[in-house]
Motif scaffolding. Structure first.
Motif, PDB file in Angstrom:
ATOM      1  N   GLU A  69       0.825  -1.212   0.000  1.00  0.00           N
ATOM      2  CA  GLU A  69       0.000   0.000   0.000  1.00  0.00           C
ATOM      3  C   GLU A  69       0.858   1.261   0.000  1.00  0.00           C
ATOM      4  OE1 GLU A  69      -0.974   0.433   4.745  1.00  0.00           O
ATOM      5  OE2 GLU A  69      -2.353  -0.672   3.469  1.00  0.00           O
ATOM      6  N   LYS A  70       2.021   1.209   0.613  1.00  0.00           N
ATOM      7  CA  LYS A  70       2.918   2.369   0.591  1.00  0.00           C
ATOM      8  C   LYS A  70       3.433   2.622  -0.822  1.00  0.00           C
ATOM      9  CE  LYS A  70       4.606   2.609   5.301  1.00  0.00           C
ATOM     10  NZ  LYS A  70       5.765   2.595   6.179  1.00  0.00           N
ATOM     11  N   ILE A  71       3.721   1.553  -1.547  1.00  0.00           N
ATOM     12  CA  ILE A  71       4.184   1.722  -2.929  1.00  0.00           C
ATOM     13  C   ILE A  71       3.063   2.309  -3.783  1.00  0.00           C
ATOM     14  CG2 ILE A  71       4.922   0.500  -5.007  1.00  0.00           C
ATOM     15  CD1 ILE A  71       6.659  -1.205  -3.262  1.00  0.00           C
ATOM     16  N   LEU A  72       1.833   1.822  -3.587  1.00  0.00           N
ATOM     17  CA  LEU A  72       0.710   2.397  -4.328  1.00  0.00           C
ATOM     18  C   LEU A  72       0.540   3.878  -4.008  1.00  0.00           C
ATOM     19  CD1 LEU A  72      -2.094  -0.320  -4.285  1.00  0.00           C
ATOM     20  CD2 LEU A  72      -0.945   0.656  -6.266  1.00  0.00           C
ATOM     21  N   VAL A  73       0.677   4.249  -2.748  1.00  0.00           N
ATOM     22  CA  VAL A  73       0.567   5.649  -2.353  1.00  0.00           C
ATOM     23  C   VAL A  73       1.693   6.461  -2.988  1.00  0.00           C
ATOM     24  CG1 VAL A  73       0.746   7.226  -0.377  1.00  0.00           C
ATOM     25  CG2 VAL A  73      -0.722   5.231  -0.233  1.00  0.00           C
ATOM     26  N   MET A  74       2.899   5.922  -3.013  1.00  0.00           N
ATOM     27  CA  MET A  74       4.023   6.640  -3.615  1.00  0.00           C
ATOM     28  C   MET A  74       3.824   6.817  -5.123  1.00  0.00           C
ATOM     29  SD  MET A  74       7.201   5.104  -1.322  1.00  0.00           S
ATOM     30  CE  MET A  74       8.046   4.565  -2.738  1.00  0.00           C
ATOM     31  N   VAL A  75       3.347   5.782  -5.807  1.00  0.00           N
ATOM     32  CA  VAL A  75       3.089   5.880  -7.250  1.00  0.00           C
ATOM     33  C   VAL A  75       1.982   6.893  -7.519  1.00  0.00           C
ATOM     34  CG1 VAL A  75       2.180   4.624  -9.246  1.00  0.00           C
ATOM     35  CG2 VAL A  75       3.930   3.578  -7.829  1.00  0.00           C
ATOM     36  N   ALA A  76       0.920   6.824  -6.736  1.00  0.00           N
ATOM     37  CA  ALA A  76      -0.184   7.773  -6.920  1.00  0.00           C
ATOM     38  C   ALA A  76       0.274   9.206  -6.656  1.00  0.00           C
ATOM     39  CB  ALA A  76      -1.347   7.399  -6.003  1.00  0.00           C
ATOM     40  N   THR A  77       1.064   9.406  -5.618  1.00  0.00           N
ATOM     41  CA  THR A  77       1.552  10.744  -5.288  1.00  0.00           C
ATOM     42  C   THR A  77       2.457  11.272  -6.390  1.00  0.00           C
ATOM     43  OG1 THR A  77       1.430  10.211  -2.933  1.00  0.00           O
ATOM     44  CG2 THR A  77       2.775  12.097  -3.557  1.00  0.00           C
ATOM     45  N   THR A  78       3.344  10.437  -6.891  1.00  0.00           N
ATOM     46  CA  THR A  78       4.230  10.848  -7.983  1.00  0.00           C
ATOM     47  C   THR A  78       3.427  11.206  -9.230  1.00  0.00           C
ATOM     48  OG1 THR A  78       5.953   9.399  -7.121  1.00  0.00           O
ATOM     49  CG2 THR A  78       6.188  10.136  -9.405  1.00  0.00           C
ATOM     50  N   VAL A 127       1.723  14.586  -8.778  1.00  0.00           N
ATOM     51  CA  VAL A 127       2.678  15.692  -8.919  1.00  0.00           C
ATOM     52  C   VAL A 127       2.975  15.942 -10.402  1.00  0.00           C
ATOM     53  CG1 VAL A 127       5.073  16.386  -8.492  1.00  0.00           C
ATOM     54  CG2 VAL A 127       3.687  15.461  -6.634  1.00  0.00           C
ATOM     55  N   ILE A 128       3.160  14.885 -11.169  1.00  0.00           N
ATOM     56  CA  ILE A 128       3.401  15.030 -12.610  1.00  0.00           C
ATOM     57  C   ILE A 128       2.176  15.645 -13.276  1.00  0.00           C
ATOM     58  CG2 ILE A 128       3.767  13.758 -14.766  1.00  0.00           C
ATOM     59  CD1 ILE A 128       5.456  11.778 -13.096  1.00  0.00           C
ATOM     60  N   LEU A 161      -0.370  22.794 -14.958  1.00  0.00           N
ATOM     61  CA  LEU A 161       0.165  24.154 -14.953  1.00  0.00           C
ATOM     62  C   LEU A 161       0.660  24.546 -16.354  1.00  0.00           C
ATOM     63  CD1 LEU A 161       2.010  24.280 -11.526  1.00  0.00           C
ATOM     64  CD2 LEU A 161      -0.124  25.426 -12.165  1.00  0.00           C
ATOM     65  N   PHE A 162       1.316  23.630 -17.034  1.00  0.00           N
ATOM     66  CA  PHE A 162       1.746  23.875 -18.411  1.00  0.00           C
ATOM     67  C   PHE A 162       0.540  24.184 -19.300  1.00  0.00           C
ATOM     68  CE2 PHE A 162       2.364  21.981 -22.650  1.00  0.00           C
ATOM     69  CZ  PHE A 162       3.350  22.826 -23.141  1.00  0.00           C
ATOM     70  N   CYS A 163      -0.513  23.366 -19.188  1.00  0.00           N
ATOM     71  CA  CYS A 163      -1.731  23.581 -19.982  1.00  0.00           C
ATOM     72  C   CYS A 163      -2.387  24.910 -19.634  1.00  0.00           C
ATOM     73  CB  CYS A 163      -2.730  22.449 -19.748  1.00  0.00           C
ATOM     74  SG  CYS A 163      -2.252  20.880 -20.451  1.00  0.00           S
ATOM     75  N   PHE A 183      -3.194  16.262   0.565  1.00  0.00           N
ATOM     76  CA  PHE A 183      -1.991  16.449   1.365  1.00  0.00           C
ATOM     77  C   PHE A 183      -2.279  16.180   2.838  1.00  0.00           C
ATOM     78  CE2 PHE A 183       1.025  19.114   3.767  1.00  0.00           C
ATOM     79  CZ  PHE A 183       2.207  18.517   3.355  1.00  0.00           C
ATOM     80  N   GLY A 184      -3.418  16.650   3.323  1.00  0.00           N
ATOM     81  CA  GLY A 184      -3.814  16.376   4.703  1.00  0.00           C
ATOM     82  C   GLY A 184      -3.994  14.884   4.943  1.00  0.00           C
ATOM     83  N   SER A 185      -4.582  14.185   3.975  1.00  0.00           N
ATOM     84  CA  SER A 185      -4.766  12.742   4.096  1.00  0.00           C
ATOM     85  C   SER A 185      -3.428  12.009   4.100  1.00  0.00           C
ATOM     86  CB  SER A 185      -5.629  12.221   2.958  1.00  0.00           C
ATOM     87  OG  SER A 185      -6.920  12.778   3.002  1.00  0.00           O
ATOM     88  N   LEU A 186      -2.491  12.444   3.263  1.00  0.00           N
ATOM     89  CA  LEU A 186      -1.173  11.827   3.242  1.00  0.00           C
ATOM     90  C   LEU A 186      -0.425  12.039   4.550  1.00  0.00           C
ATOM     91  CD1 LEU A 186       0.133  12.550  -0.364  1.00  0.00           C
ATOM     92  CD2 LEU A 186      -0.424  10.330   0.625  1.00  0.00           C
TER      93      LEU A 186
END
Length: 136
Positions: A66-75, A78-79, A85-87, A126-129
């Motif tokens: 679950e930590k890996i899933l959270v890290m992938v989702a967070t990354t 961010v992308i 922002l570019f759009c 962010f609060g949930s993380l």
């Protein structure tokens, strides 16, 4: 190969610089690009959550799955925010390149509403993380 990389870079700069038509910035970058990004993200999370790749990665990194899933989702989020922002900058600057000013206003309104919605969702996420990782 170098010509296509230069051409791609010039194309990105023309969107950021505001020299592309509004319809191209809005429909191609914002709508089709965002839908594609979302579809790829959903498929990625679905594949990771149901495959053995996630189990192998969690074993190698010595983390819970679950930590890996959270890290992938967070990354990915961010992308996506960087892409959004570019759009947004591209649409805002390209909004002068339309015949009808109402289209420019609608595009800017859509981007503004989406910006505030993403800001709120980022604040909540962010609060949930923070809560999630503080209880680990």
């Amino acid at each position: 190969m170098k010509v296509s990389a230069t051409s791609s870079s010039l194309q990105k700069m023309s969107f950021i610089g505001g020299s592309q038509p509004l319809w191209k910035a809005f429909w191609v970058l914002y709508v089709i690009g965002s839908l594609s990004f979302t579809a790829i993200f959903v498929v990625l999370i679905k594949l990771l959550s149901t495959s053995h790749v996630l189990l192998q990665a969690s074993y190698i990194l010595n983390l819970q799955t679950e930590k890996i899933l959270v890290m992938v989702a967070t990354t990915t989020v961010v992308i996506y925010i960087m892409y959004f922002l570019f759009c947004s900058i591209s649409i805002w600057r390209c909004s002068i390149n339309t015949m009808k000013k109402s289209w420019a206003f609608l595009a800017k309104l859509t981007i503004s509403i989406h910006f505030f919605w993403i800001s709120w969702k980022a604040f909540v996420a962010f609060g949930s993380l923070v809560t999630y990782f503080s209880h680990q």
